[in-house]
Design a protein around this motif. Structure first.
Motif, PDB file in Angstrom:
ATOM      1  N   TYR A 109     111.719  49.142 -11.693  1.00  0.00           N
ATOM      2  CA  TYR A 109     112.156  50.341 -11.061  1.00  0.00           C
ATOM      3  C   TYR A 109     110.529  51.295 -11.063  1.00  0.00           C
ATOM      4  CZ  TYR A 109     116.278  49.212 -12.812  1.00  0.00           C
ATOM      5  OH  TYR A 109     117.314  47.948 -13.431  1.00  0.00           O
ATOM      6  N   ARG A 110     109.542  50.396 -10.310  1.00  0.00           N
ATOM      7  CA  ARG A 110     108.499  50.964  -9.953  1.00  0.00           C
ATOM      8  C   ARG A 110     108.810  51.695  -8.563  1.00  0.00           C
ATOM      9  NH1 ARG A 110     103.287  49.675 -12.413  1.00  0.00           N
ATOM     10  NH2 ARG A 110     103.759  50.196 -14.289  1.00  0.00           N
ATOM     11  N   TYR A 111     109.066  51.876  -7.713  1.00  0.00           N
ATOM     12  CA  TYR A 111     109.484  52.089  -6.852  1.00  0.00           C
ATOM     13  C   TYR A 111     110.043  54.071  -7.387  1.00  0.00           C
ATOM     14  CZ  TYR A 111     107.909  48.564  -3.982  1.00  0.00           C
ATOM     15  OH  TYR A 111     107.686  47.290  -3.185  1.00  0.00           O
ATOM     16  N   SER A 112     111.298  54.004  -7.725  1.00  0.00           N
ATOM     17  CA  SER A 112     111.948  54.794  -7.957  1.00  0.00           C
ATOM     18  C   SER A 112     110.834  55.695 -10.055  1.00  0.00           C
ATOM     19  CB  SER A 112     113.547  54.273  -8.531  1.00  0.00           C
ATOM     20  OG  SER A 112     113.708  54.004  -7.390  1.00  0.00           O
ATOM     21  N   CYS A 113     110.372  55.111 -10.410  1.00  0.00           N
ATOM     22  CA  CYS A 113     109.660  55.617 -11.189  1.00  0.00           C
ATOM     23  C   CYS A 113     108.176  55.039 -11.480  1.00  0.00           C
ATOM     24  CB  CYS A 113     110.932  54.826 -12.786  1.00  0.00           C
ATOM     25  SG  CYS A 113     110.050  54.591 -14.378  1.00  0.00           S
ATOM     26  N   VAL A 114     107.462  56.170 -11.621  1.00  0.00           N
ATOM     27  CA  VAL A 114     106.614  55.346 -12.194  1.00  0.00           C
ATOM     28  C   VAL A 114     106.212  54.157 -13.308  1.00  0.00           C
ATOM     29  CG1 VAL A 114     105.375  57.197 -10.768  1.00  0.00           C
ATOM     30  CG2 VAL A 114     105.341  57.566 -13.696  1.00  0.00           C
ATOM     31  N   VAL A 115     107.053  54.369 -14.159  1.00  0.00           N
ATOM     32  CA  VAL A 115     106.363  53.362 -15.437  1.00  0.00           C
ATOM     33  C   VAL A 115     107.635  52.587 -14.971  1.00  0.00           C
ATOM     34  CG1 VAL A 115     105.306  55.179 -17.348  1.00  0.00           C
ATOM     35  CG2 VAL A 115     108.466  54.523 -16.864  1.00  0.00           C
ATOM     36  N   GLY A 116     108.312  52.326 -14.274  1.00  0.00           N
ATOM     37  CA  GLY A 116     109.181  50.609 -14.050  1.00  0.00           C
ATOM     38  C   GLY A 116     110.307  51.007 -14.918  1.00  0.00           C
ATOM     39  N   THR A 117     110.838  51.598 -15.510  1.00  0.00           N
ATOM     40  CA  THR A 117     111.840  51.101 -17.002  1.00  0.00           C
ATOM     41  C   THR A 117     112.731  52.155 -16.979  1.00  0.00           C
ATOM     42  OG1 THR A 117     110.293  52.648 -18.480  1.00  0.00           O
ATOM     43  CG2 THR A 117     109.817  49.981 -18.440  1.00  0.00           C
ATOM     44  N   CYS A 128     113.633  61.714 -11.998  1.00  0.00           N
ATOM     45  CA  CYS A 128     112.735  61.519 -11.129  1.00  0.00           C
ATOM     46  C   CYS A 128     113.830  60.253  -9.660  1.00  0.00           C
ATOM     47  CB  CYS A 128     111.660  60.285 -10.931  1.00  0.00           C
ATOM     48  SG  CYS A 128     110.456  61.377 -11.614  1.00  0.00           S
ATOM     49  N   VAL A 129     114.572  60.124 -10.069  1.00  0.00           N
ATOM     50  CA  VAL A 129     115.686  59.334  -8.873  1.00  0.00           C
ATOM     51  C   VAL A 129     115.595  60.108  -8.113  1.00  0.00           C
ATOM     52  CG1 VAL A 129     117.598  57.806  -8.984  1.00  0.00           C
ATOM     53  CG2 VAL A 129     116.161  57.243 -10.692  1.00  0.00           C
ATOM     54  N   GLY A 130     116.027  60.286  -6.867  1.00  0.00           N
ATOM     55  CA  GLY A 130     116.902  61.379  -5.888  1.00  0.00           C
ATOM     56  C   GLY A 130     115.460  61.936  -5.891  1.00  0.00           C
ATOM     57  N   SER A 131     114.429  62.103  -6.670  1.00  0.00           N
ATOM     58  CA  SER A 131     113.177  63.050  -6.696  1.00  0.00           C
ATOM     59  C   SER A 131     112.101  62.381  -5.179  1.00  0.00           C
ATOM     60  CB  SER A 131     113.420  64.007  -7.214  1.00  0.00           C
ATOM     61  OG  SER A 131     111.824  64.563  -7.214  1.00  0.00           O
ATOM     62  N   ARG A 132     111.919  62.952  -4.019  1.00  0.00           N
ATOM     63  CA  ARG A 132     110.620  62.553  -3.376  1.00  0.00           C
ATOM     64  C   ARG A 132     109.363  62.889  -3.897  1.00  0.00           C
ATOM     65  NH1 ARG A 132     110.646  60.337   2.057  1.00  0.00           N
ATOM     66  NH2 ARG A 132     112.535  60.338   2.596  1.00  0.00           N
ATOM     67  N   THR A 133     109.421  63.823  -4.706  1.00  0.00           N
ATOM     68  CA  THR A 133     108.449  64.628  -5.192  1.00  0.00           C
ATOM     69  C   THR A 133     108.036  64.058  -6.495  1.00  0.00           C
ATOM     70  OG1 THR A 133     109.291  66.393  -6.252  1.00  0.00           O
ATOM     71  CG2 THR A 133     108.574  66.243  -4.117  1.00  0.00           C
ATOM     72  N   SER A 180     120.764  47.635  -9.593  1.00  0.00           N
ATOM     73  CA  SER A 180     119.258  47.957  -9.178  1.00  0.00           C
ATOM     74  C   SER A 180     119.975  48.300  -7.971  1.00  0.00           C
ATOM     75  CB  SER A 180     118.463  46.948  -9.271  1.00  0.00           C
ATOM     76  OG  SER A 180     118.497  46.359 -10.725  1.00  0.00           O
ATOM     77  N   ARG A 181     120.581  48.363  -7.026  1.00  0.00           N
ATOM     78  CA  ARG A 181     120.401  47.925  -5.656  1.00  0.00           C
ATOM     79  C   ARG A 181     120.491  49.400  -5.262  1.00  0.00           C
ATOM     80  NH1 ARG A 181     124.908  47.940  -1.386  1.00  0.00           N
ATOM     81  NH2 ARG A 181     123.124  47.563   0.425  1.00  0.00           N
ATOM     82  N   GLN A 182     121.918  49.295  -5.839  1.00  0.00           N
ATOM     83  CA  GLN A 182     122.359  51.057  -5.776  1.00  0.00           C
ATOM     84  C   GLN A 182     121.649  51.824  -6.358  1.00  0.00           C
ATOM     85  OE1 GLN A 182     125.162  51.308  -4.546  1.00  0.00           O
ATOM     86  NE2 GLN A 182     125.702  49.624  -4.292  1.00  0.00           N
ATOM     87  N   LEU A 183     120.702  51.466  -7.527  1.00  0.00           N
ATOM     88  CA  LEU A 183     119.817  53.411  -7.977  1.00  0.00           C
ATOM     89  C   LEU A 183     119.037  53.023  -6.777  1.00  0.00           C
ATOM     90  CD1 LEU A 183     117.974  53.304 -11.034  1.00  0.00           C
ATOM     91  CD2 LEU A 183     116.902  53.301  -9.468  1.00  0.00           C
ATOM     92  N   LEU A 184     118.261  52.560  -5.978  1.00  0.00           N
ATOM     93  CA  LEU A 184     116.870  52.202  -5.569  1.00  0.00           C
ATOM     94  C   LEU A 184     117.897  52.962  -4.036  1.00  0.00           C
ATOM     95  CD1 LEU A 184     114.681  51.043  -5.168  1.00  0.00           C
ATOM     96  CD2 LEU A 184     114.982  49.599  -3.477  1.00  0.00           C
ATOM     97  N   ILE A 185     119.319  53.011  -3.476  1.00  0.00           N
ATOM     98  CA  ILE A 185     119.795  53.548  -2.157  1.00  0.00           C
ATOM     99  C   ILE A 185     120.397  54.974  -3.250  1.00  0.00           C
ATOM    100  CG2 ILE A 185     122.070  53.992  -1.386  1.00  0.00           C
ATOM    101  CD1 ILE A 185     122.934  50.986  -1.764  1.00  0.00           C
ATOM    102  N   ARG A 186     120.478  55.132  -4.388  1.00  0.00           N
ATOM    103  CA  ARG A 186     120.746  56.452  -4.732  1.00  0.00           C
ATOM    104  C   ARG A 186     118.735  57.434  -4.012  1.00  0.00           C
ATOM    105  NH1 ARG A 186     121.156  57.372 -10.080  1.00  0.00           N
ATOM    106  NH2 ARG A 186     121.725  55.033 -10.726  1.00  0.00           N
ATOM    107  N   GLY A 188     117.210  57.034  -2.261  1.00  0.00           N
ATOM    108  CA  GLY A 188     116.673  57.490  -1.129  1.00  0.00           C
ATOM    109  C   GLY A 188     116.242  56.425   0.228  1.00  0.00           C
ATOM    110  N   TYR A 189     115.811  55.421  -0.739  1.00  0.00           N
ATOM    111  CA  TYR A 189     115.889  53.948   0.310  1.00  0.00           C
ATOM    112  C   TYR A 189     116.854  53.418   1.405  1.00  0.00           C
ATOM    113  CZ  TYR A 189     111.812  53.765  -2.325  1.00  0.00           C
ATOM    114  OH  TYR A 189     110.346  53.867  -3.128  1.00  0.00           O
ATOM    115  N   PRO A 190     116.332  53.414   2.037  1.00  0.00           N
ATOM    116  CA  PRO A 190     117.481  52.224   3.312  1.00  0.00           C
ATOM    117  C   PRO A 190     118.456  51.488   3.187  1.00  0.00           C
ATOM    118  CG  PRO A 190     115.459  51.744   4.148  1.00  0.00           C
ATOM    119  CD  PRO A 190     114.797  53.168   2.479  1.00  0.00           C
ATOM    120  N   ALA A 191     119.552  52.136   2.533  1.00  0.00           N
ATOM    121  CA  ALA A 191     120.719  50.520   2.623  1.00  0.00           C
ATOM    122  C   ALA A 191     120.430  49.147   2.873  1.00  0.00           C
ATOM    123  CB  ALA A 191     121.870  51.698   2.258  1.00  0.00           C
ATOM    124  N   GLU A 192     120.233  49.645   4.273  1.00  0.00           N
ATOM    125  CA  GLU A 192     120.679  48.093   5.282  1.00  0.00           C
ATOM    126  C   GLU A 192     119.228  47.426   5.118  1.00  0.00           C
ATOM    127  OE1 GLU A 192     118.124  51.156   7.479  1.00  0.00           O
ATOM    128  OE2 GLU A 192     120.137  51.566   6.304  1.00  0.00           O
TER     129      GLU A 192
END
Length: 390
Positions: A109-117, A128-133, A180-186, A188-192
């Protein structure tokens, strides 16, 4: 087709590296051309924290090397397995500038969490999920307990989100599960652009009959807290005699495992063994237990266990249990609950035919979801789609 694989290796070789090499073999056997560009781990590169942090934000050397390799190899697709921490997301921009579509597999989950877990202090964390900063990660010093190192990775994610790297330079995100797909969408990544593509493992060979030896439960994996090792050991202490627990692996909790094995003759610790030996142990086991306490996405131990026809007992986290329960190839227990795990193990102990009746279904699940033949088709479909649209 021609595929350029990119990957940042890590100090401890894990599933991402293994899967990249496996996919390379699957693609090569399928008649495709594959070239790999690997960046060593920060530990192997012996970089200072400052230099490692700078590369995590924008690795100019890696970007130039990707550009060079694209010109020389002329790939149809660039497949980035893990750009973190040192390769940096800048390689996506290099591929885009060269006119080659890029896809990436989310092994963690490195695109959403810096440690990936998505784990902090031993518990699930989605701060951090849902936060851009993603400043919560910096505040908690999540990456190696270092605020400077965490800040560098946080800056990398924030900068590339702001620059549109992830929106415009990545053609497809490949997640291992729908969870994992739904977490990435949450986040803010493009669902399509996010698509589920399951992993595969080489066919381990169906073992239709278990061994004539002691009735065995197997755990195979890293001996660390997030794998649920303590929960398993605490559960085992509550199970009446009648089963044997075999533990294969190594890690920080090895001393604890050795201590329990020394005091309990029903526990056998075999340490780190070869993959062939793991498969042999799986074939002889009644069930393989996967008590992970993080959002682990389709761990290879489950795929291999189903391949040999051995059902699994897993934590009830959705991305671990959803397909196991849907295919009826095992059971789930409440994550982190030793008593709940003990109850499932005791049910197995009392009914010798319970697991045996699921062996053919376990193998059928592997054939329907996780075989290399299926994986080749899934990869070809993704590559043809992005190559035709970019």
């Amino acid at each position: 087709m021609r595929i350029l694989q990119l990957h940042n290796e890590h100090a401890s070789q894990g599933g991402a590296t293994e899967l990249m090499h496996h996919e390379a073999r699957v693609l090569t056997d399928g008649g495709h051309g594959v070239e790999q560009y690997l960046v060593p781990s920060a530990e192997e590169a012996q970089l200072s924290a400052v230099r490692a942090g700078a590369k995590a934000v924008w690795n100019r050397e890696a970007s130039r090397e990707v550009t060079r390799r694209i010109k020389a190899f002329r790939p149809d697709v660039v497949h980035v397995h893990t750009p973190f921490p040192l390769m940096s997301p800048a390689v996506f921009r290099a591929a885009r500038a060269a006119g080659v579509p890029a896809v990436t597999t989310l092994h963690s989950y490195r695109y959403s969490c810096v440690v990936g877990t998505c784990v902090r202090d031993g518990a699930i964390c989605e701060d951090c999920v849902g936060s851009r900063t993603k400043l919560a990660g910096v505040r908690h010093a999540c990456y190696h307990d270092s605020r400077p190192a965490t800040a560098a990775l946080t800056l990398s994610l924030g900068l590339h989100r702001a620059m549109g790297t992830f929106d415009h330079c990545v053609s497809r995100y490949l997640t291992l599960t729908e969870f994992s797909r739904q977490l990435l969408i949450r986040d803010g990544y493009p669902a399509e652009k996010i698509q589920v593509k399951a992993n595969s493992v080489p066919d381990p060979g169906y073992r239709a009959v278990t061994s004539d030896g002691p009735r065995t439960v197997l755990f195979a994996g890293r001996l660390v807290d997030v794998k649920g090792v303590r929960t398993l050991l605490d559960a085992w202490a509550q199970v009446p005699a009648g089963l044997r627990l075999v533990i294969a692996g190594d890690g920080d909790l090895r001393p604890l495992v050795e201590e329990r094995a020394a005091s309990d003759s029903s526990i056998e610790f075999v340490g780190w063994v070869s993959q062939d030996k793991v498969v042999e142990l799986m074939g002889a086991a009644e069930v393989v237990v996967v008590p992970s306490q993080w959002y682990e996405g389709a761990p290879l131990v489950i795929l291999r266990s189903l391949g040999v026809g051995t059902p699994v007992l897993v934590s009830d986290l959705e991305n671990l249990s959803a397909e196991v329960l849907a295919d009826r190839v095992g059971w789930a227990f409440r994550t982190g609950d030793a008593a709940a795990l003990a109850a499932e193990l005791d049910r197995l102990r009392q009914d010798p035919g319970l697991a045996e009746g699921l062996r053919s279904a376990a193998r059928a699940s592997y054939d329907a979801r996780y075989s290399p033949v299926l994986d080749l088709g899934r990869l070809e479909e993704v590559y043809q789609l992005v190559a035709g649209s970019d």
